[in-house]
Design a protein around this motif. Sequence first.
Motif, mmCIF file in Angstrom:
data_model
loop_
_atom_site.group_PDB
_atom_site.id
_atom_site.type_symbol
_atom_site.label_atom_id
_atom_site.label_comp_id
_atom_site.label_asym_id
_atom_site.label_seq_id
_atom_site.Cartn_x
_atom_site.Cartn_y
_atom_site.Cartn_z
ATOM 1 N N THR A 40 -50.068 -4.273 27.236
ATOM 2 C CA THR A 40 -50.643 -2.987 26.843
ATOM 3 C C THR A 40 -51.869 -2.616 27.678
ATOM 4 N N SER A 43 -50.619 -1.573 31.141
ATOM 5 C CA SER A 43 -49.997 -0.248 31.155
ATOM 6 C C SER A 43 -51.035 0.853 30.981
ATOM 7 N N PHE A 76 -50.402 8.530 25.673
ATOM 8 C CA PHE A 76 -49.926 7.186 26.019
ATOM 9 C C PHE A 76 -51.096 6.254 26.326
ATOM 10 N N SER A 80 -52.017 3.062 24.028
ATOM 11 C CA SER A 80 -52.023 1.727 24.621
ATOM 12 C C SER A 80 -53.396 1.077 24.518
ATOM 13 N N LEU A 121 -47.726 2.470 19.304
ATOM 14 C CA LEU A 121 -47.355 2.137 20.682
ATOM 15 C C LEU A 121 -45.973 2.684 21.034
ATOM 16 N N ALA A 125 -45.347 5.351 24.033
ATOM 17 C CA ALA A 125 -44.425 4.996 25.116
ATOM 18 C C ALA A 125 -43.236 5.940 25.159
ATOM 19 N N SER A 161 -45.920 1.543 34.424
ATOM 20 C CA SER A 161 -46.755 1.510 33.238
ATOM 21 C C SER A 161 -45.911 1.461 31.969
ATOM 22 N N SER A 165 -45.735 -1.279 28.585
ATOM 23 C CA SER A 165 -45.869 -0.777 27.228
ATOM 24 C C SER A 165 -44.656 -1.143 26.369
#
Length: 186
Positions: A40, A43, A76, A80, A121, A125, A161, A165
């Motif tokens: 995480t 990303s 995002f 993250s 998350l 994502a 990335s 994630s």
Amino acid sequence: MKGGALELGAASKGLAPKNAVNRGIAILDFILRIVAIVGTLGSAIAMGTTNQTLPFFTQFIRFRAKYTDLPSFTFFVVASSVATVYLVLSLAVSIFNVVKSDAQGSRVLLIIFDTIMLGLLTAGASAAASIVYLAHKGNTKTNWFAICQQFNSFCERISGSLIGSFAGVLVLVVLVLLSAVALSRR
């Protein structure tokens, strides 16, 4: 007297393997949390530092692609980052579970917060994945052109990335399952 001692010895032998398994689950939980932190955090950093500028006809006119240009990418990065901070803070509870492998309250707490972070998350994502798909493929019906032919570096970084994630999402699923298994063994 002899029969009572025999029963006590058998009962203590039954508890030792159960605690050993719970301790093993707690150690695996700690290791997986570190793996999720790496995914995480990596990303969030990769997406948050992504930008690319291309010249257009002259050096004074340029096209730029940056993660802040799209709200889905900003969401995002925030999702993250929040998940990373939570995972770092949850390491303390995970260490507590290693030391005291028969703790139940902390496991329930981890299941609740792990599930919340899993949802956050996954949402971040998924939102970013839809934009990455449009950046790669485009959508001719809505006049959204594929930009990845021009912004190669930008698209490579945002795609990479997403890998970190979604790896974090998978690890969180396993963490929820591990905590549930540890609680069911009580």
